[in-house]
Write an enzyme that holds these catalytic residues in place. Structure first.
Site, PDB file in Angstrom:
ATOM      1  CB  SER A   1       6.207  -1.657  11.665  1.00  0.00           C
ATOM      2  OG  SER A   1       5.770  -0.337  11.968  1.00  0.00           O
TER       3      SER A   1
ATOM      4  N   GLY B   1       3.220   2.323  10.592  1.00  0.00           N
ATOM      5  CA  GLY B   1       4.131   3.441  10.344  1.00  0.00           C
ATOM      6  C   GLY B   1       4.950   3.851  11.553  1.00  0.00           C
TER       7      GLY B   1
ATOM      8  CG  ASN C   1      -1.764   1.192   1.371  1.00  0.00           C
ATOM      9  OD1 ASN C   1      -1.859   2.005   0.445  1.00  0.00           O
ATOM     10  ND2 ASN C   1      -2.413   1.342   2.519  1.00  0.00           N
TER      11      ASN C   1
ATOM     12  CG  HIS D   1      -5.566   1.675   5.653  1.00  0.00           C
ATOM     13  ND1 HIS D   1      -5.097   2.622   6.534  1.00  0.00           N
ATOM     14  CD2 HIS D   1      -4.520   0.832   5.406  1.00  0.00           C
ATOM     15  CE1 HIS D   1      -3.820   2.362   6.795  1.00  0.00           C
ATOM     16  NE2 HIS D   1      -3.450   1.288   6.130  1.00  0.00           N
TER      17      HIS D   1
ATOM     18  CD  GLU E   1      -2.720   5.314   6.973  1.00  0.00           C
ATOM     19  OE1 GLU E   1      -2.772   5.341   5.732  1.00  0.00           O
ATOM     20  OE2 GLU E   1      -1.783   4.784   7.602  1.00  0.00           O
TER      21      GLU E   1
ATOM     22  CE  LYS F   1      -0.057   3.032   4.871  1.00  0.00           C
ATOM     23  NZ  LYS F   1      -0.003   3.058   6.317  1.00  0.00           N
TER      24      LYS F   1
ATOM     25  CD  GLU G   1      -2.945  -2.529   7.612  1.00  0.00           C
ATOM     26  OE1 GLU G   1      -1.919  -2.792   6.991  1.00  0.00           O
ATOM     27  OE2 GLU G   1      -3.543  -1.438   7.494  1.00  0.00           O
TER      28      GLU G   1
HETATM   29  O1  G3H Z   1      -1.507  -0.540   4.683  1.00  0.00           O
HETATM   30  C1  G3H Z   1      -0.416  -0.689   5.242  1.00  0.00           C
HETATM   31  C2  G3H Z   1      -0.277  -0.470   6.652  1.00  0.00           C
HETATM   32  O2  G3H Z   1      -0.945   0.656   7.094  1.00  0.00           O
HETATM   33  C3  G3H Z   1       1.096  -0.662   7.201  1.00  0.00           C
HETATM   34  O3  G3H Z   1       1.898   0.465   7.019  1.00  0.00           O
HETATM   35  O4  G3H Z   1       3.996  -0.849   6.854  1.00  0.00           O
HETATM   36  O5  G3H Z   1       4.057   1.641   6.929  1.00  0.00           O
HETATM   37  O6  G3H Z   1       3.442   0.312   8.958  1.00  0.00           O
HETATM   38  P1  G3H Z   1       3.453   0.395   7.466  1.00  0.00           P
END
Ligand code: G3H
Length: 249
Positions: free
Chosen positions: A212, A172, A10, A94, A96, A12, A166
């Site tokens: 992460s 993140g 992803n 998600h 977010e 983002k 998640e």
């Molecule tokens: O969609 C992916 C997740 O929100 C994980 O994000 O790998 O940057 O922690 P991350």
């Protein structure tokens, strides 16, 4: 039933034409053998370009879709449009989207329903906040989130759903869940699927972990019995994504 390992990337709201071309070129050059499903989700504006340039077996996902098919919804794209553009997957729910853009459990369920009706496959995300984990209500939270989605699904629809667990506190932050923490929630979600939907759906539905994940921790996490893959954020923008995409179960 053997569940095919699934690795999603992803991006983002990250990347540029040039940066995403580098990622696509790297993935194409990696000549992945198809033993894992690998799906990348660039920002909407780059979806068509990525679809044109990415090679099999890597597939493409949108990061969101509205629940109406068309109309006066400025700034949104619909599942029907995503399908029309040839994109097979969409990420929905998600954290977010839930926390920053007000996607309630009902809105997420409506979006999942519309996506399936349009013929898309869905990566459906659930996860608890740190506060919820500390209160000991992780399972209640994720089951309620998945329950809202389950309400709009028929048993056959689950073949088109990948569940992404998640934990919000791991996204993140560099604070990856331990293999034991993630396995515990995945096993409980699978148990919940068995009791709420069916044993067959519980057995066949992929439950992937996000938060992460990187090239260093993917092997350990991926070895847990109920972790069927990853949804990778930050590391999906880096060359190490290829190593994660090659995780062996
Ligand atoms: O969609 C992916 C997740 O929100 C994980 O994000 O790998 O940057 O922690 P991350």
């Amino acid at each position: 039933m053997a569940r095919k390992f699934f690795v999603g990337g992803n991006f983002k709201m990250n990347g540029s034409q040039a940066a995403i071309k580098v990622i696509v070129d790297d993935l194409n050059n990696a000549q992945l053998d198809g033993s894992n499903d690998v799906v990348i989700a660039p920002p909407a504006i780059y979806l068509c370009k990525v679809l044109e340039t990415i090679k099999s077996p890597v597939e493409v996902a949108a990061q969101n879709a509205y629940f109406k098919n068309s109309g006066a919804f400025t700034g949104e794209i619909s599942s029907e449009q995503i399908k029309d553009a040839g994109i097979p997957w969409v990420i929905l729910g998600h954290s977010e989207r839930r926390s920053l853009f007000g996607d309630s459990e009902e809105v997420v369920a409506d979006k999942v329903k519309a996506a399936l009706a349009a013929g898309l496959k869905v990566i459906a995300c659930v996860g608890e906040t740190l506060e919820e984990r500390e209160k000991g209500i992780t399972n209640d939270v994720v089951q309620k989130q998945l329950g809202a989605i389950a309400k709009v699904l028929e048993e056959k629809d689950w073949a088109k759903i990948v569940v992404a667990y998640e934990p919000v506190w791991a996204i993140g932050t560099g604070k990856v869940a331990t293999k034991e923490q993630a396995q515990e929630v995945h096993a409980d979600l699978r148990k919940w699927l068995a009791s709420t939907v069916s044993a067959a759906v519980a057995d066949s539905t992929r439950i992937i972990y996000g938060g992460s994940v990187n090239a260093k921790n993917c092997g350990d996490l991926g070895s847990a019995a109920d972790i069927d893959g990853f949804l990778v954020g930050g590391a999906s923008l880096k060359p190490e994504f290829i190593e994660i995409a090659r995780t062996k179960k």
